[in-house]
Scaffold this active site. Structure first.
Site, PDB file in Angstrom:
ATOM      1  N   ASP A  74       0.866  -1.178   0.000  1.00 27.36           N
ATOM      2  CA  ASP A  74       0.000   0.000   0.000  1.00 27.36           C
ATOM      3  C   ASP A  74       0.905   1.231   0.000  1.00 27.36           C
ATOM      4  O   ASP A  74       2.111   1.124   0.248  1.00 27.36           O
ATOM      5  CB  ASP A  74      -0.888  -0.006   1.258  1.00 27.36           C
ATOM      6  N   SER A  75       0.303   2.398  -0.207  1.00 23.19           N
ATOM      7  CA  SER A  75       1.069   3.638  -0.108  1.00 23.19           C
ATOM      8  C   SER A  75       1.582   3.847   1.320  1.00 23.19           C
ATOM      9  O   SER A  75       2.414   4.710   1.543  1.00 23.19           O
ATOM     10  CB  SER A  75       0.183   4.825  -0.481  1.00 23.19           C
TER      11      SER A  75
ATOM     12  N   TYR B 209      -0.458   8.720  -1.956  1.00 22.41           N
ATOM     13  CA  TYR B 209      -0.441   8.560  -3.412  1.00 22.41           C
ATOM     14  C   TYR B 209      -1.550   9.413  -4.058  1.00 22.41           C
ATOM     15  O   TYR B 209      -1.468   9.747  -5.232  1.00 22.41           O
ATOM     16  CB  TYR B 209      -0.742   7.097  -3.793  1.00 22.41           C
ATOM     17  N   GLY B 210      -2.576   9.706  -3.271  1.00 22.64           N
ATOM     18  CA  GLY B 210      -3.858  10.194  -3.797  1.00 22.64           C
ATOM     19  C   GLY B 210      -3.808  11.410  -4.694  1.00 22.64           C
ATOM     20  O   GLY B 210      -4.658  11.578  -5.544  1.00 22.64           O
TER      21      GLY B 210
ATOM     22  N   CYS C 238      -4.373  -1.138  -2.034  1.00 22.38           N
ATOM     23  CA  CYS C 238      -4.462   0.317  -2.158  1.00 22.38           C
ATOM     24  C   CYS C 238      -5.384   0.618  -3.336  1.00 22.38           C
ATOM     25  O   CYS C 238      -5.106   0.191  -4.466  1.00 22.38           O
ATOM     26  CB  CYS C 238      -3.062   0.885  -2.424  1.00 22.38           C
ATOM     27  N   ASN C 239      -6.477   1.323  -3.074  1.00 24.09           N
ATOM     28  CA  ASN C 239      -7.403   1.639  -4.156  1.00 24.09           C
ATOM     29  C   ASN C 239      -6.760   2.550  -5.192  1.00 24.09           C
ATOM     30  O   ASN C 239      -7.017   2.426  -6.392  1.00 24.09           O
ATOM     31  CB  ASN C 239      -8.659   2.328  -3.592  1.00 24.09           C
ATOM     32  N   THR C 240      -5.941   3.480  -4.717  1.00 23.29           N
ATOM     33  CA  THR C 240      -5.330   4.451  -5.625  1.00 23.29           C
ATOM     34  C   THR C 240      -4.348   3.760  -6.565  1.00 23.29           C
ATOM     35  O   THR C 240      -4.349   3.997  -7.773  1.00 23.29           O
ATOM     36  CB  THR C 240      -4.631   5.550  -4.804  1.00 23.29           C
TER      37      THR C 240
ATOM     38  N   GLU D 275      -1.687   7.984   8.786  1.00 30.68           N
ATOM     39  CA  GLU D 275      -0.221   7.790   8.782  1.00 30.68           C
ATOM     40  C   GLU D 275       0.413   8.406  10.035  1.00 30.68           C
ATOM     41  O   GLU D 275       1.458   7.960  10.494  1.00 30.68           O
ATOM     42  CB  GLU D 275       0.405   8.421   7.534  1.00 30.68           C
TER      43      GLU D 275
ATOM     44  N   CYS E 294     -10.852   3.672   0.304  1.00 33.71           N
ATOM     45  CA  CYS E 294      -9.409   3.848   0.537  1.00 33.71           C
ATOM     46  C   CYS E 294      -9.072   2.958   1.721  1.00 33.71           C
ATOM     47  O   CYS E 294      -9.797   2.959   2.724  1.00 33.71           O
ATOM     48  CB  CYS E 294      -9.116   5.308   0.870  1.00 33.71           C
ATOM     49  N   THR E 295      -7.992   2.195   1.606  1.00 36.30           N
ATOM     50  CA  THR E 295      -7.729   1.185   2.629  1.00 36.30           C
ATOM     51  C   THR E 295      -7.240   1.784   3.951  1.00 36.30           C
ATOM     52  O   THR E 295      -7.191   1.079   4.964  1.00 36.30           O
ATOM     53  CB  THR E 295      -6.710   0.149   2.117  1.00 36.30           C
ATOM     54  N   HIS E 296      -6.909   3.065   3.949  1.00 36.58           N
ATOM     55  CA  HIS E 296      -6.586   3.715   5.233  1.00 36.58           C
ATOM     56  C   HIS E 296      -7.852   3.946   6.071  1.00 36.58           C
ATOM     57  O   HIS E 296      -7.792   3.992   7.298  1.00 36.58           O
ATOM     58  CB  HIS E 296      -5.916   5.075   4.994  1.00 36.58           C
TER      59      HIS E 296
HETATM   60  N1  DGL Z   1      -4.571   3.320   1.077  1.00 37.40           N
HETATM   61  C1  DGL Z   1      -4.556   4.087  -0.142  1.00 37.40           C
HETATM   62  C2  DGL Z   1      -5.819   3.829  -0.942  1.00 37.40           C
HETATM   63  O1  DGL Z   1      -6.490   2.851  -0.712  1.00 37.40           O
HETATM   64  C3  DGL Z   1      -4.271   5.507   0.180  1.00 37.40           C
HETATM   65  C4  DGL Z   1      -3.892   6.308  -1.012  1.00 37.40           C
HETATM   66  C5  DGL Z   1      -3.007   7.488  -0.717  1.00 37.40           C
HETATM   67  O2  DGL Z   1      -1.894   7.274  -0.270  1.00 37.40           O
HETATM   68  O3  DGL Z   1      -3.440   8.608  -0.987  1.00 37.40           O
HETATM   69  O4  DGL Z   1      -6.158   4.554  -1.851  1.00 37.40           O
END
Ligand code: DGL
Length: 281
Positions: free
Chosen positions: A10-11, A42-43, A73-75, A151, A183-185
């Site tokens: 993930d990011s 990453y977003g 990570c969805n992004t 984070e 978003c997985t966060h």
């Molecule tokens: N966990 C990432 C997701 O699912 C976060 C993306 C990010 O870092 O902006 O999109």
């Protein structure tokens, strides 16, 4: 006997919400996790940057002998799942926001999707909406700042509350009764989201569905670890080890073994470390 691990990335720390579900459904598997916290979020980054990160991390995980890659990570899914699938022969399992179950379960007919800008602007998301979005009002809501709060380990402080309420209030006012965490966060914020949105609001994420998909794909490919094996985990971060270690341990719920993820590190030849990642480090 050599056992090949599952590589997950993930990011940052958000993918741990998916990793927990994979661990729950697949207790026998060795799991490798890369948190790219040094490059989070990453977003708001260009697609080409996210794609390059996804490729670099996937190659690292494959060098460690990963038999499958989970893009937690969805992004990164929107930016890179297609290219990863075209480049690497292993199963690549990626995220999809839980829009389908949300549509099945909404009573008000209004569903909100909370995600990063890149996810909501992605081709995958447009396709998902075109496929499923008829007859229900879907409210896409980018939530800049939330990834950073997770984070930083601030899961329910004032700043996180204010930020979240700023996003949720207009959605609730428009009748949203179902919130999709794209978003997985964000699943780490579920208790706060539920508190702010109230008990009648349904909050859905895709962690369990993705873990089921991992199990199904490994089973189909005959790649599941044997039932007598005890699964172990190893973690890497591109962020600051010292600060990440405590937070990762807190979010994972057990002490983690954490190593720095160093770009261009001299890596052992793939054959010498296949399946040995957990012994070798
Ligand atoms: N966990 C990432 C997701 O699912 C976060 C993306 C990010 O870092 O902006 O999109």
């Amino acid at each position: 006997m050599i056992y090949h691990p599952i590589g997950v990335f993930d990011s940052g720390l958000g993918g741990l919400s998916v990793l927990s579900e994979i661990r729950r459904l697949l207790p026998n598997e060795d799991l490798l996790y890369v948190a790219d916290s040094g490059h989070a979020p990453y977003g708001d980054k260009p697609l080409s940057t996210i794609e390059a990160r996804a490729i670099a991390i996937t190659e690292f995980l494959l060098d460690q002998g990963a038999k499958a890659i989970v893009v937690a990570c969805n992004t990164a899914t929107g930016a890179a799942a297609r290219v990863l699938r075209s480049r690497y022969p292993v199963p690549i399992i990626a995220m999809e926001p839980a829009v389908k179950p949300a549509i099945e379960r909404t009573r008000s007919g209004v569903v909100a999707v909370l995600a990063t800008r890149q996810t909501l602007a992605s081709h995958n998301f447009s396709v998902l909406l075109a496929r499923l979005g008829q007859g229900v009002e879907i409210l896409p809501r980018p939530c800049p700042g939330l990834v950073e709060q997770v984070e930083a380990g601030d899961l329910d402080g004032d700043r996180t509350r204010d930020l979240l309420w700023g996003y949720l209030e207009p959605l609730l006012a428009r009748g949203a009764d179902t919130l999709v965490l794209g978003c997985t966060h964000y699943p780490f914020l579920t208790p706060l989201i539920q508190e702010l949105a109230g008990p009648d609001t349904l909050v859905l994420d895709s962690g369990t569905a993705v873990a089921r998909q991992v199990r199904r794909r490994l089973n189909e490919a005959g790649l599941l670890a044997p039932p007598e094996k005890t699964g172990r985990e190893h973690f890497w971060t591109s962020g600051k080890n010292a600060s990440t270690h405590g937070l990762m341990t807190r979010l994972w719920g057990a002490e983690v073994i954490l190593a720095p993820f160093i770009e261009d590190a001299i890596r052992p030849a793939p054959t010498s470390c296949v399946g040995l990642a957990l012994e070798a480090i």
